[in-house]
Each structure stands twice: as structure tokens, then as C-alpha cells.
Design a protein around this motif. Sequence first.
Motif, mmCIF file in Angstrom:
data_model
loop_
_atom_site.group_PDB
_atom_site.id
_atom_site.type_symbol
_atom_site.label_atom_id
_atom_site.label_comp_id
_atom_site.label_asym_id
_atom_site.label_seq_id
_atom_site.Cartn_x
_atom_site.Cartn_y
_atom_site.Cartn_z
ATOM 1 N N THR A 20 -31.543 51.266 -17.927
ATOM 2 C CA THR A 20 -30.462 51.770 -19.758
ATOM 3 C C THR A 20 -31.437 51.936 -20.739
ATOM 4 O OG1 THR A 20 -29.323 49.545 -19.229
ATOM 5 C CG2 THR A 20 -29.115 50.473 -21.468
ATOM 6 N N GLU A 29 -23.245 48.927 -23.445
ATOM 7 C CA GLU A 29 -23.510 49.828 -22.054
ATOM 8 C C GLU A 29 -24.373 48.956 -20.642
ATOM 9 O OE1 GLU A 29 -26.311 53.700 -21.235
ATOM 10 O OE2 GLU A 29 -26.150 52.723 -23.610
ATOM 11 N N GLU A 80 -22.301 48.007 -17.018
ATOM 12 C CA GLU A 80 -22.602 48.782 -15.798
ATOM 13 C C GLU A 80 -23.302 47.729 -14.785
ATOM 14 O OE1 GLU A 80 -25.513 50.998 -13.708
ATOM 15 O OE2 GLU A 80 -24.596 51.886 -14.758
#
Lengths: 90, 90
Positions: free
Chosen positions: A13, A71, A75
Motif C-alpha cells: 500500500t 485501503e 485489499e
Amino acid sequence: MTMVLLREAVGQTLRAARTSQGRTLRDVARDARVSLGYLSEVERGQKEASSELLNAICTALGLSLSGVFSELSAELKIREGETLTVVDAA
Amino acid sequence: MTMVLLREAVGQTLRAARTSQGRTLRDVARDARVSLGYLSEVERGQKEASSELLNAICTALGLSLSGVFSELSAELKIREGETLTVVDAA
């Protein structure tokens, strides 16, 4: 269920955020006041980032910790699904 | 922006999950194969959990890593908001 390693997901990330900004390891490491080697190892999922240095790296990238983990959660969910699919197929 | 420390947010999320299940530190530590002292320090945000042991603790609690981080992200967002409010008022 084999789970994804957090440090690998965090590293990917952070690397994705950095490259999307067109910035170098050197640039972000300097802003975060961490060594280039440390940042590189964190991005490759080879080193656990301490909470303090993770904050410094996020700040250098202009990211909030909540944004990174939002995020990351999305994921991880995808990857856990992939892992489960492999297990189901075995 | 002063950011929340990840290990503190992780610890509180894990402790909340454990207590909501009515389980003891001893019980979860045994299932996760970590020492009671280690789990206690992680829950209090005093120790960074390694990715491997975080997975073991999540598994012992019946949680997915993505679920933990989804919850964590929401919690972090609230706390970052609180921090910002304090900064704005200063």
C-alpha cells in the motif's frame, strides 16, 4: 485459513502510494526521516514498521493512517478471498 | 496532524473483540500460542505485534485480518477527527 501478512500488505500500500505520486524512495525517506534502506525493507514487506515510523511515512506521503487502513482492509479482503478460493479448490 | 499510534488502536480492537466474547487473556493466549504477557502488552498498545503473531491472535479470536482492519480504520478515522478538533481549537 492462511492469512496475508500485515507487513506485506502495508508495504504494498505504501509503495503504491509513493509510486502513484511519482516519488523516489530517497525523497520519501528524507521527508519521513527514516533511512532509505528501512523504507525499502518496509515497502517490500521485509520489516515490520514501528507505529511511530509508520506515522512518519504516512505523513511524508500525505496519507492519514485511517485512509491507509481503509485501503488495506479492502485489499486484504480481496486477498483473503483468493486464499480461500485456493483452499476450496484443493 | 498528530496521528494515533497503530499499535494502540490494534490493541484496543483486539481487547474489545476478546472481552465481547467473554474470554480471558489466558484462554486467547493459549489458543494463539503466545505468552499471556505478550498478549497483554499487545492489547495495552505497549508492544508492536509481529504480523505472524497478529494473525495467530486474530485466528484465536475467530477474526479475519481484513475485518480487524476494517474496524480499525473506522476507529482511527474517529480518533484522527478528535485530534484535528483539538488542533483546530488551539
